[in-house]
Motif scaffolding. Structure first.
Motif, PDB file in Angstrom:
ATOM      1  N   ALA A 248      77.494  -3.542 -76.129  1.00 51.53           N
ATOM      2  CA  ALA A 248      77.610  -2.196 -75.565  1.00 51.53           C
ATOM      3  C   ALA A 248      76.315  -1.421 -75.749  1.00 51.53           C
ATOM      4  CB  ALA A 248      78.768  -1.457 -76.233  1.00 51.53           C
ATOM      5  N   GLY A 249      76.164  -0.378 -74.900  1.00 47.91           N
ATOM      6  CA  GLY A 249      75.021   0.511 -75.020  1.00 47.91           C
ATOM      7  C   GLY A 249      74.094   0.513 -73.828  1.00 47.91           C
ATOM      8  N   VAL A 250      74.479  -0.157 -72.738  1.00 44.26           N
ATOM      9  CA  VAL A 250      73.627  -0.163 -71.555  1.00 44.26           C
ATOM     10  C   VAL A 250      73.658   1.212 -70.893  1.00 44.26           C
ATOM     11  CG1 VAL A 250      73.990  -2.627 -71.221  1.00 44.26           C
ATOM     12  CG2 VAL A 250      75.445  -1.002 -70.004  1.00 44.26           C
ATOM     13  N   GLY A 251      72.619   1.492 -70.098  1.00 42.63           N
ATOM     14  CA  GLY A 251      72.508   2.815 -69.494  1.00 42.63           C
ATOM     15  C   GLY A 251      73.658   3.162 -68.582  1.00 42.63           C
ATOM     16  N   GLY A 252      74.146   2.171 -67.819  1.00 46.39           N
ATOM     17  CA  GLY A 252      75.225   2.427 -66.889  1.00 46.39           C
ATOM     18  C   GLY A 252      76.554   2.710 -67.552  1.00 46.39           C
ATOM     19  N   GLY A 253      76.687   2.367 -68.830  1.00 44.69           N
ATOM     20  CA  GLY A 253      77.930   2.616 -69.540  1.00 44.69           C
ATOM     21  C   GLY A 253      77.983   3.950 -70.248  1.00 44.69           C
ATOM     22  N   MET A 254      76.860   4.670 -70.245  1.00 45.05           N
ATOM     23  CA  MET A 254      76.831   5.971 -70.919  1.00 45.05           C
ATOM     24  C   MET A 254      77.443   7.041 -70.032  1.00 45.05           C
ATOM     25  SD  MET A 254      73.075   5.877 -72.721  1.00 45.05           S
ATOM     26  CE  MET A 254      72.721   4.647 -73.981  1.00 45.05           C
ATOM     27  N   LYS A 255      77.866   8.117 -70.646  1.00 44.15           N
ATOM     28  CA  LYS A 255      78.500   9.219 -69.923  1.00 44.15           C
ATOM     29  C   LYS A 255      77.766  10.510 -70.253  1.00 44.15           C
ATOM     30  CE  LYS A 255      83.011   6.946 -69.720  1.00 44.15           C
ATOM     31  NZ  LYS A 255      82.458   5.619 -69.992  1.00 44.15           N
ATOM     32  N   PRO A 256      76.905  11.011 -69.338  1.00 46.39           N
ATOM     33  CA  PRO A 256      76.595  10.436 -68.025  1.00 46.39           C
ATOM     34  C   PRO A 256      75.660   9.232 -68.154  1.00 46.39           C
ATOM     35  CG  PRO A 256      75.230  12.347 -68.393  1.00 46.39           C
ATOM     36  CD  PRO A 256      76.181  12.276 -69.554  1.00 46.39           C
ATOM     37  N   PRO A 257      75.558   8.403 -67.114  1.00 44.75           N
ATOM     38  CA  PRO A 257      74.677   7.243 -67.168  1.00 44.75           C
ATOM     39  C   PRO A 257      73.221   7.645 -67.397  1.00 44.75           C
ATOM     40  CG  PRO A 257      76.201   7.071 -65.318  1.00 44.75           C
ATOM     41  CD  PRO A 257      76.322   8.465 -65.849  1.00 44.75           C
ATOM     42  N   ARG A 258      72.478   6.752 -68.047  1.00 44.79           N
ATOM     43  CA  ARG A 258      71.059   6.986 -68.328  1.00 44.79           C
ATOM     44  C   ARG A 258      70.278   5.751 -67.872  1.00 44.79           C
ATOM     45  NH1 ARG A 258      70.632   8.793 -74.498  1.00 44.79           N
ATOM     46  NH2 ARG A 258      68.482   9.225 -73.838  1.00 44.79           N
ATOM     47  N   PHE A 259      69.826   5.787 -66.633  1.00 45.70           N
ATOM     48  CA  PHE A 259      69.122   4.652 -66.057  1.00 45.70           C
ATOM     49  C   PHE A 259      67.620   4.768 -66.325  1.00 45.70           C
ATOM     50  CE2 PHE A 259      73.015   4.916 -63.362  1.00 45.70           C
ATOM     51  CZ  PHE A 259      73.546   3.682 -63.729  1.00 45.70           C
ATOM     52  N   LEU A 260      66.897   3.691 -66.017  1.00 45.03           N
ATOM     53  CA  LEU A 260      65.475   3.618 -66.325  1.00 45.03           C
ATOM     54  C   LEU A 260      64.636   4.209 -65.196  1.00 45.03           C
ATOM     55  CD1 LEU A 260      65.448  -0.062 -67.657  1.00 45.03           C
ATOM     56  CD2 LEU A 260      65.309   2.038 -69.046  1.00 45.03           C
ATOM     57  N   ASP A 261      63.536   4.847 -65.587  1.00 44.69           N
ATOM     58  CA  ASP A 261      62.582   5.426 -64.652  1.00 44.69           C
ATOM     59  C   ASP A 261      61.189   4.878 -64.940  1.00 44.69           C
ATOM     60  OD1 ASP A 261      64.300   7.284 -63.216  1.00 44.69           O
ATOM     61  OD2 ASP A 261      64.382   8.454 -65.074  1.00 44.69           O
ATOM     62  N   PRO A 262      60.282   4.938 -63.959  1.00 41.61           N
ATOM     63  CA  PRO A 262      58.903   4.540 -64.234  1.00 41.61           C
ATOM     64  C   PRO A 262      58.336   5.296 -65.439  1.00 41.61           C
ATOM     65  CG  PRO A 262      59.234   4.780 -61.880  1.00 41.61           C
ATOM     66  CD  PRO A 262      60.494   5.274 -62.543  1.00 41.61           C
TER      67      PRO A 262
END
Length: 283
Positions: A248-262
């Motif tokens: 567990a702990g991937v960005g898509g599983g967080m609330k709200p999601p936290r995805f990667l940026d440049p």
């Protein structure tokens, strides 16, 4: 002894890291760490060469780029939702059998290579995983014998574009296979040096923040079972890679999601097997 490959992308040469930390070029004795190498008992032959003092082996230049520790594999087989808490964080059904998918081997990359966020990407995500490299042809192997078919273990990051994966229809492979989405390394640790693949801590940090902190013992389906299970449905070839799932702990599983940026920096590690580090860049 640890297996490494060094040099420019697509032109890597085989090498080893010795117990004292020295890095030695093995290209004078071995062509590459590829399907033929593993099929012909290459790990044992390499160990014998090392035990003999690496005759004619030269030091690897300081600062040489490290590529993935094995040549581009025949196939990359991935296991989804293999940690209970990871399955729960997506509020999805808990699988009763391993969820299998493939990752294109053109996504293969080195442990410190940049990851280019693909055109149209909105939901780039990370997943630290224990990688298993197959050492000999494996068909319908019994679970009790499965680990004897392993050449070694390494660190893997299963990068995913969740919108491509889940919102565009079809199979997951679209969201898993962009160039650079399958970094592995920094080295391959021979199976003989990993007595229990279910006894390893694994973690992932993003910009220095711990996001994933798990234990391979929490896999719902352990490594030996996975090898046996997968080999029922396809032959596993020497040099094939199995990515065994993520905690567990991937960005898509967080609330709200936290995805990667440049500009983001992703670090993935497995206890005793080293660490990967990638910088996310734009197209």
């Amino acid at each position: 002894m640890k297996l490494i490959r060094f040099g420019e992308p697509g032109r890597e040469e085989p090498g080893v890291i010795l117990e004292d930390g020295r890095r030695v070029d093995a290209s004078g004795q071995f062509h590459d760490y590829d399907e033929g190498f593993f099929a012909l008992g290459g790990v044992e032959a390499l160990q014998a060469w090392v035990d003999d003092g690496c005759p004619d082996g030269e030091s690897i230049p300081a600062g040489a780029r490290l590529g993935p520790p094995v040549e581009r594999p025949p196939k990359i087989v991935c296991v989804g939702k293999n940690y209970l808490e990871h399955a729960k964080e997506f509020d999805e059904e808990i699988p009763t059998e391993p969820v299998l998918f493939m990752k294109a081997n053109s996504a293969w990359s080195g442990p410190y290579d940049e990851v280019v966020r693909p055109r149209g990407s909105r939901k780039l995500d990370y997943e630290v995983e224990l990688a298993v490299v197959i050492g000999r042809t494996t068909r319908d192997v019994a679970e009790r014998d499965a680990l004897s078919h392993v050449a070694g273990y390494s660190v893997f990051c299963d990068y995913s574009e969740r919108a491509f994966q889940k919102e565009m229809g079809g199979q997951w492979v679209k969201g898993k296979s962009s160039d650079g989405f399958a970094p592995m390394g920094p080295w391959l640790t021979p199976a003989s040096q990993v007595p229990d693949p279910q006894g390893l801590r694994l973690w992932c940090k993003v910009n220095g923040e711990m996001r994933q902190n798990g234990w391979t013992g929490d896999m719902m389906h352990p490594v030996a079972f996975l090898i046996s299970y997968i080999s029922r449905f396809m032959s596993l070839l020497p040099g094939d890679v199995i990515a065994t799932g993520t905690p567990a702990g991937v960005g898509g599983g967080m609330k709200p999601p936290r995805f990667l940026d440049p500009g983001d920096c992703v670090e993935c590690g497995v206890e005793g097997l080293g660490e990967l580090k990638q910088r996310i860049v734009g197209t």
